[in-house]
Motif scaffolding. Sequence first.
Motif, short mmCIF file in Angstrom:
data_model
loop_
_atom_site.label_atom_id
_atom_site.label_comp_id
_atom_site.label_asym_id
_atom_site.label_seq_id
_atom_site.Cartn_x
_atom_site.Cartn_y
_atom_site.Cartn_z
N GLU A 104 -32.12 -34.77 -45.07
CA GLU A 104 -32.12 -35.96 -44.23
C GLU A 104 -30.71 -36.32 -43.75
O GLU A 104 -30.51 -36.76 -42.61
N THR A 105 -29.72 -36.13 -44.63
CA THR A 105 -28.34 -36.42 -44.25
C THR A 105 -27.87 -35.46 -43.15
O THR A 105 -27.20 -35.85 -42.20
N VAL A 106 -28.25 -34.20 -43.29
CA VAL A 106 -27.90 -33.21 -42.27
C VAL A 106 -28.57 -33.54 -40.95
O VAL A 106 -27.95 -33.49 -39.88
N GLU A 107 -29.84 -33.88 -41.02
CA GLU A 107 -30.59 -34.21 -39.81
C GLU A 107 -29.92 -35.34 -39.05
O GLU A 107 -29.78 -35.30 -37.82
N ALA A 108 -29.46 -36.36 -39.79
CA ALA A 108 -28.78 -37.49 -39.15
C ALA A 108 -27.42 -37.08 -38.60
O ALA A 108 -27.01 -37.52 -37.51
N ALA A 109 -26.71 -36.21 -39.34
CA ALA A 109 -25.37 -35.79 -38.91
C ALA A 109 -25.41 -35.00 -37.60
O ALA A 109 -24.47 -35.07 -36.80
N LEU A 110 -26.49 -34.27 -37.38
CA LEU A 110 -26.58 -33.43 -36.19
C LEU A 110 -26.64 -34.24 -34.90
O LEU A 110 -26.35 -33.72 -33.83
N THR A 111 -27.02 -35.49 -35.01
CA THR A 111 -27.10 -36.34 -33.81
C THR A 111 -25.88 -37.24 -33.67
O THR A 111 -25.79 -38.03 -32.72
#
Length: 265
Positions: free
Chosen positions: A153-160
Amino acid sequence: MTDIVVSTDWLADHLDEVRVVDVRDGWEFDGIGHIPGAVNVPFDTIRAAEHAVERGADPAEGMLPGVETWEEVLGGAGIEPDDTLVAYDDTHGVFAARFLVTALAYGHADVHLLNGDFSAWSRDHEVERGTPEVEPTEYVARESETSPFVDFETVEAALTADDVAVIDTREPDEWAAGHLPGAIQLDWRELVDDDSRGLKPDAELESILADHGVTPGARVLLYCNTARRISHTYVALRHLGYEDLMFYEGSLAEWEARGAPLESA
């Protein structure tokens, strides 16, 4: 001592103040020789079973060995939780860097990488041979305040996020076949000087990173399919002063299984 990376000359002057950890195989440690006073923690003893993430382990844990294994191995090597550790290998520091990141994940905050490796040390400094006697300890891991590991989830948010540089430390052909959206391919070996066997000078490192679009002060997300490669890049960035570093060890197969998109070249 604040730098996560230390020189061979610095270590030679401070051998009595630190616990030196050799992560090579036992036969290399005993037969080829080791830095005086070093203890042996072979790399294979501190890595999880192969494909742990693919078998359902927490991706945020990646290839970590587990607390019980870590405590057993470090206690068997006579290491105390408050020791200042300096780790090395004979492979430009890539395996030792993984030891360092594992130590951070389990709360051992005072850990450093030797800039160079055993071959670099042995050019100018004395070595020992044989197996030293070690007094085991009751090593107890602590809750980490400095672990860089992050979840899906942290990665998913970081990608945006506009201020995050995503670095893929796999091989170029692996990156081309599929990578996280917006990821930059950076081979850890680009950061290593073949002559010194350690990191290139800071100015060169900064230039290489700038060429890849990574500038000082950036937030950085690192990922790979090999724990030691991402660990080495993490240490290099910490050495240069990067503070906001995220370390994702989930596999891209796991990423796709969650329905998340990949890009290809």
